[in-house]
Design a protein around this motif. Structure first.
Motif, short mmCIF file in Angstrom:
data_model
loop_
_atom_site.label_atom_id
_atom_site.label_comp_id
_atom_site.label_asym_id
_atom_site.label_seq_id
_atom_site.Cartn_x
_atom_site.Cartn_y
_atom_site.Cartn_z
N HIS A 171 -17.40 -6.08 1.32
CA HIS A 171 -16.39 -5.25 0.68
C HIS A 171 -15.16 -5.19 1.57
O HIS A 171 -15.21 -5.52 2.75
CB HIS A 171 -16.93 -3.84 0.41
N GLU B 135 0.82 -1.22 0.00
CA GLU B 135 0.00 0.00 0.00
C GLU B 135 0.85 1.26 0.00
O GLU B 135 0.43 2.30 -0.51
CB GLU B 135 -0.93 0.00 1.22
N LEU C 172 -8.15 0.03 3.35
CA LEU C 172 -8.25 -1.35 2.88
C LEU C 172 -8.34 -2.28 4.08
O LEU C 172 -7.57 -2.15 5.04
CB LEU C 172 -7.02 -1.68 2.04
N ASP C 173 -9.25 -3.22 4.01
CA ASP C 173 -9.42 -4.18 5.11
C ASP C 173 -9.76 -5.54 4.53
O ASP C 173 -10.92 -5.87 4.32
CB ASP C 173 -10.51 -3.70 6.07
N ARG D 183 -13.24 -2.60 2.38
CA ARG D 183 -12.88 -1.24 2.79
C ARG D 183 -13.54 -0.96 4.13
O ARG D 183 -14.72 -1.27 4.31
CB ARG D 183 -13.40 -0.20 1.77
N ASN D 184 -12.82 -0.37 5.02
CA ASN D 184 -13.42 0.07 6.28
C ASN D 184 -14.36 1.23 5.98
O ASN D 184 -13.92 2.24 5.43
CB ASN D 184 -12.30 0.51 7.23
N GLY E 85 -12.28 4.26 5.10
CA GLY E 85 -11.93 4.00 3.70
C GLY E 85 -10.68 3.16 3.53
O GLY E 85 -10.28 2.87 2.41
#
Lengths: 158, 233
Positions: B91, B59, B100-101, B93-94, B98
């Motif tokens: 999904h 990331e 990445l999770d 995304r937190n 926002g």
């Protein structure tokens, strides 16, 4: 901070006659395996997968009984899900009980809710005709719990 | 006889069990070590919590090993596919930050891989990582692996017992907490849970997460997975 009802104390007293951080760490891990409370004769646990983190000394001036023991809290530890903080009481060189006093609450998306599985073990013993190998559901996140507990134990030693 | 081991990994506890009715104790010890290695490798690659994980470096645009990059891209692709299948209910995304999770899918994938490795030598194994469980074979020639789905209202409450026959089970939930134990955060969701049982733990985990997020009335995507059993609370 109020004292808490806990089934932990009974189980920990059985599982931890001494007082050792490594033992507590392993015991906490072991407590999350529900079938350990009802292990059949001859079951073995392989404990060699994780190194022990060493022993903590017995507190020098510990109170006499768990019912009068003062609660001591560990630091708040931030984890990926939020802050975790534990508290515990000690008496006669033994850990009476330990509980989390702050724990994160996830949202629907992550749904990684952490919860205390320890009371399961006492309850499991009373389930009529029920035995199982594993529990599906949110289970305890240990990172922050161990860190807060370790710091608490270190401060009690001091 | 059932042998068990537990390790802390991925911020939770991984519990493994193996029956010796078709494996020796040496084979079981080997299987457990192999499973632990797989779980730890996945954690090191994908942990959003470790600053030096491959995904953190990915990331940040830093160079990572090709094997890590391939696996990260595989997981991201899977997350995208599942987001489509579940119409956005799943999904990676937190929603608050926002960020990445990928943690949910990675946990299930790690379980799948660890069990696959174990099952090559030990036919009768169960692996539970943070409440997602995958089982192969049986606890005993006369008894299947057996799991309990937690109830909502008390830690010791058992909602249902589910036998796993080469199946996995995943549960998404919020549980009631007594004020005397937990400090309740504002805006807490009311208790509820979804458990999904089926052949793939990755599918089960995604469907449980997505169904819980979408709610019972809006989880039509489940219709495409008739081989999966869904248990709502």
């Amino acid at each position: 901070m109020k004292g808490l009802v806990s089934n932990v104390s009974g189980f920990l007293r059985k599982a931890l006659p001494g007082f050792a951080l490594g033992g507590i760490a392993i015991a906490i891990v072991a407590l999350l395996d529900p079938a350990l409370a009802k292990r059949a004769e001859g079951d073995a646990t392989v404990a060699a997968l994780e190194p022990s983190s060493g022993d903590a000394a017995v507190p020098a001036s510990a109170p006499e009984s768990c019912s009068t023991a003062q609660e001591v809290s560990g630091p708040s530890v931030s984890t990926r899900w939020g802050p975790v903080q534990v508290a515990a009481t000690f008496a006669n060189g033994e850990l009476c009980e330990v509980h989390a006093i702050a724990y994160p609450y996830g949202d629907n998306h992550s749904a990684r809710i952490s919860d205390q599985v320890i009371p399961y073990l006492d309850a499991q013993a009373t389930q009529v005709g029920t035995s199982f190998d594993a529990i599906s559901g949110a289970t305890y996140t240990t990172e922050g719990y161990r860190q807060s507990l370790q710091a608490l134990l270190d401060s009690v030693r001091a | 006889m059932i042998t068990r081991a537990s390790i802390e990994v991925m911020g939770t506890v991984a519990s493994m069990a193996a029956s010796d009715h078709r494996a020796t104790s040496e084979e079981i010890a080997r299987c457990f070590q192999d499973a632990a290695d797989v779980l730890r490798e996945m954690d090191q690659r994908f942990s959003h919590y470790k600053r030096d994980s491959a995904i953190a470096r990915y990331e940040a645009g830093e160079p990572i090993a090709a094997r890590d990059a391939t696996d990260i891209e595989y997981v991201l692709d899977q997350c995208g596919t599942w987001e489509g299948i579940t119409e956005g209910a799943f999904h990676a995304r937190n929603p608050l930050t926002g960020a990445l999770d990928t943690a949910g899918l990675v946990k299930a994938l790690a379980i799948e891989r660890a069990v696959e490795v174990m099952a090559q030598t030990c036919p009768d194994v169960l692996l539970n990582v943070g409440g997602d469980i995958l089982a192969r074979g049986a606890a005993d020639p006369d008894r299947p692996w057996r799991t309990a789905i937690r109830g909502l209202n008390a830690p010791e409450q058992v909602h249902q017992i589910v036998d796993l026959r080469d199946q996995g089970i995943a549960t998404s939930a919020t549980y009631e907490r007594g004020d005397h134990i937990w400090r309740r955060e504002p805006g807490t969701a009311s208790p509820g849970s979804v458990s999904v049982i089926g052949p793939s733990i990755v599918t089960a985990d995604v469907l449980a997460t997505a169904s819980f997020a979408a709610g019972r009335e809006r989880a039509q995507f489940l219709d495409a997975f008739p081989e999966y059993t869904v248990i709502w609370q």
